[in-house]
Design a protein around this motif. Structure first.
Motif, PDB file in Angstrom:
ATOM      1  N   ALA A  93      27.260  42.731  21.928  1.00  0.00           N
ATOM      2  CA  ALA A  93      28.564  42.132  21.631  1.00  0.00           C
ATOM      3  C   ALA A  93      29.664  42.818  22.436  1.00  0.00           C
ATOM      4  CB  ALA A  93      28.855  42.243  20.137  1.00  0.00           C
ATOM      5  N   VAL A  94      30.227  42.104  23.380  1.00  0.00           N
ATOM      6  CA  VAL A  94      31.363  42.578  24.174  1.00  0.00           C
ATOM      7  C   VAL A  94      32.419  41.483  24.161  1.00  0.00           C
ATOM      8  CG1 VAL A  94      32.172  43.311  26.446  1.00  0.00           C
ATOM      9  CG2 VAL A  94      29.908  44.009  25.649  1.00  0.00           C
ATOM     10  N   GLU A  95      33.656  41.849  23.896  1.00  0.00           N
ATOM     11  CA  GLU A  95      34.719  40.865  23.784  1.00  0.00           C
ATOM     12  C   GLU A  95      35.084  40.290  25.162  1.00  0.00           C
ATOM     13  OE1 GLU A  95      36.094  39.650  21.100  1.00  0.00           O
ATOM     14  OE2 GLU A  95      34.841  40.881  19.785  1.00  0.00           O
ATOM     15  N   TRP A  96      35.318  38.991  25.171  1.00  0.00           N
ATOM     16  CA  TRP A  96      35.858  38.342  26.367  1.00  0.00           C
ATOM     17  C   TRP A  96      37.366  38.582  26.415  1.00  0.00           C
ATOM     18  CZ3 TRP A  96      33.066  35.772  30.124  1.00  0.00           C
ATOM     19  CH2 TRP A  96      31.722  35.514  29.826  1.00  0.00           C
ATOM     20  N   THR A  97      37.893  38.780  27.608  1.00  0.00           N
ATOM     21  CA  THR A  97      39.319  39.022  27.800  1.00  0.00           C
ATOM     22  C   THR A  97      39.919  37.901  28.637  1.00  0.00           C
ATOM     23  OG1 THR A  97      38.974  41.416  27.739  1.00  0.00           O
ATOM     24  CG2 THR A  97      41.033  40.631  28.708  1.00  0.00           C
ATOM     25  N   ALA A  98      41.032  37.344  28.174  1.00  0.00           N
ATOM     26  CA  ALA A  98      41.714  36.292  28.941  1.00  0.00           C
ATOM     27  C   ALA A  98      42.300  36.895  30.217  1.00  0.00           C
ATOM     28  CB  ALA A  98      42.821  35.653  28.101  1.00  0.00           C
ATOM     29  N   GLY A  99      41.955  36.303  31.352  1.00  0.00           N
ATOM     30  CA  GLY A  99      42.410  36.843  32.624  1.00  0.00           C
ATOM     31  C   GLY A  99      43.681  36.211  33.141  1.00  0.00           C
ATOM     32  N   GLY A 100      44.114  35.105  32.544  1.00  0.00           N
ATOM     33  CA  GLY A 100      45.315  34.426  33.000  1.00  0.00           C
ATOM     34  C   GLY A 100      45.062  32.949  33.199  1.00  0.00           C
ATOM     35  N   PHE A 101      46.023  32.297  33.852  1.00  0.00           N
ATOM     36  CA  PHE A 101      45.943  30.854  34.069  1.00  0.00           C
ATOM     37  C   PHE A 101      45.874  30.569  35.564  1.00  0.00           C
ATOM     38  CE2 PHE A 101      47.945  31.338  29.953  1.00  0.00           C
ATOM     39  CZ  PHE A 101      47.311  30.367  29.179  1.00  0.00           C
ATOM     40  N   PHE A 102      45.131  29.535  35.911  1.00  0.00           N
ATOM     41  CA  PHE A 102      45.070  29.115  37.303  1.00  0.00           C
ATOM     42  C   PHE A 102      46.416  28.498  37.703  1.00  0.00           C
ATOM     43  CE2 PHE A 102      40.613  29.147  36.078  1.00  0.00           C
ATOM     44  CZ  PHE A 102      40.024  29.784  37.160  1.00  0.00           C
ATOM     45  N   ASP A 103      46.825  28.780  38.945  1.00  0.00           N
ATOM     46  CA  ASP A 103      48.083  28.198  39.414  1.00  0.00           C
ATOM     47  C   ASP A 103      47.832  26.802  39.982  1.00  0.00           C
ATOM     48  OD1 ASP A 103      46.971  28.538  41.938  1.00  0.00           O
ATOM     49  OD2 ASP A 103      48.099  30.379  42.361  1.00  0.00           O
ATOM     50  N   ALA A 104      48.860  26.214  40.563  1.00  0.00           N
ATOM     51  CA  ALA A 104      48.762  24.842  41.057  1.00  0.00           C
ATOM     52  C   ALA A 104      47.726  24.697  42.165  1.00  0.00           C
ATOM     53  CB  ALA A 104      50.138  24.376  41.551  1.00  0.00           C
ATOM     54  N   SER A 105      47.457  25.782  42.892  1.00  0.00           N
ATOM     55  CA  SER A 105      46.482  25.729  43.986  1.00  0.00           C
ATOM     56  C   SER A 105      45.061  25.949  43.484  1.00  0.00           C
ATOM     57  CB  SER A 105      46.819  26.784  45.035  1.00  0.00           C
ATOM     58  OG  SER A 105      46.679  28.094  44.496  1.00  0.00           O
ATOM     59  N   GLY A 106      44.911  26.204  42.185  1.00  0.00           N
ATOM     60  CA  GLY A 106      43.587  26.439  41.635  1.00  0.00           C
ATOM     61  C   GLY A 106      43.097  27.858  41.795  1.00  0.00           C
ATOM     62  N   GLU A 107      44.024  28.795  42.030  1.00  0.00           N
ATOM     63  CA  GLU A 107      43.640  30.185  42.233  1.00  0.00           C
ATOM     64  C   GLU A 107      44.139  31.054  41.085  1.00  0.00           C
ATOM     65  OE1 GLU A 107      45.062  31.438  46.004  1.00  0.00           O
ATOM     66  OE2 GLU A 107      43.625  30.233  47.141  1.00  0.00           O
ATOM     67  N   LEU A 108      43.421  32.153  40.865  1.00  0.00           N
ATOM     68  CA  LEU A 108      43.797  33.102  39.830  1.00  0.00           C
ATOM     69  C   LEU A 108      43.460  34.508  40.320  1.00  0.00           C
ATOM     70  CD1 LEU A 108      44.605  34.049  36.975  1.00  0.00           C
ATOM     71  CD2 LEU A 108      42.251  33.545  36.245  1.00  0.00           C
TER      72      LEU A 108
END
Length: 211
Positions: A9-24
């Motif tokens: 069990a390891v927690e998932w961490t939100a990394g952010g949102f993709f921008d308009a170009s589809g990159e993160l």
């Protein structure tokens, strides 16, 4: 989520949102990771397939990164009877320091690196990085008792399938992987109640020529 060999069990961490170009852009420390993308629409969520990748500080050699990637992938196979902590990287595949409670163990070690004269392109060289995967298990010196042999042959089969004609996550320089047979059961190890065989993994990288 980070990955250090334990699939517990390891927690998932939100990394952010993709921008308009589809990159993160992710700010991650060097190590091994799993990632997936989640899309929300009209109140429903859809998750992509889970991807494995590594983050490097750029200071490691290609051969060292091949060793680490091989270790991570073999641990992901969750081979029956092999604990994650017993899939290890060592300079040479020796079994002399292994205690009975350490078995079975898979030792990953570097072999030769070679540059074929007839490979590559006009400006890029192909280099083969060989990795030896030694499987070491206990044995009882009974030549007709094939239960342990069958288990080890199954491990070899699973490892071969995981690497044959595959790219190597975390080592983008590698363009192909091949599996070559190495030694079968070693008679010397068998005399000391060990069953050990080996596979040779060959990773072909393509990179700039010269300095």
């Amino acid at each position: 989520r980070s990955f250090s060999g334990d699939l517990g069990a390891v927690e998932w961490t939100a990394g952010g949102f993709f921008d308009a170009s589809g990159e993160l852009a992710l700010q991650l420390a060097p190590g091994h990771y799993f990632a997936l993308a989640v899309t929300s629409k009209d109140g429903a969520q859809t998750a992509s397939a889970v991807q494995y990748f590594t983050v490097s500080d750029g200071g490691e050699s290609i051969h060292s990164r091949c060793l680490a990637a091989v270790q991570a992938r073999i641990r992901l196979l969750a081979l029956e009877g092999v604990a994650d902590g017993r899939v290890i990287i060592e300079k040479v595949p020796l079994a002399r320091n292994l205690a009975p409670e350490d078995l079975p163990t898979i030792v990953i070690s570097p072999k030769r690196a070679a540059t074929p004269a007839d490979a590559g392109t006009n400006g890029l060289d192909d280099v083969h990085y060989d990795v030896l995967v030694a499987l070491i298990d206990r044995d009882n010196q009974q030549p007709t008792d094939v239960e342990l042999l069958d288990r080890q042959l199954l491990w070899r089969q699973q490892i071969s399938r995981a690497f044959r004609n595959q790219r190597l996550p975390g080592v983008p320089e590698v363009i192909n992987s091949a599996v070559e047979p190495d030694d079968g059961p070693h008679e010397h190890g068998w005399k000391h109640e060990l069953l050990n065989t080996a596979l040779r993994l060959r990773f072909t990288s393509r990179g700039p020529r010269g300095f």
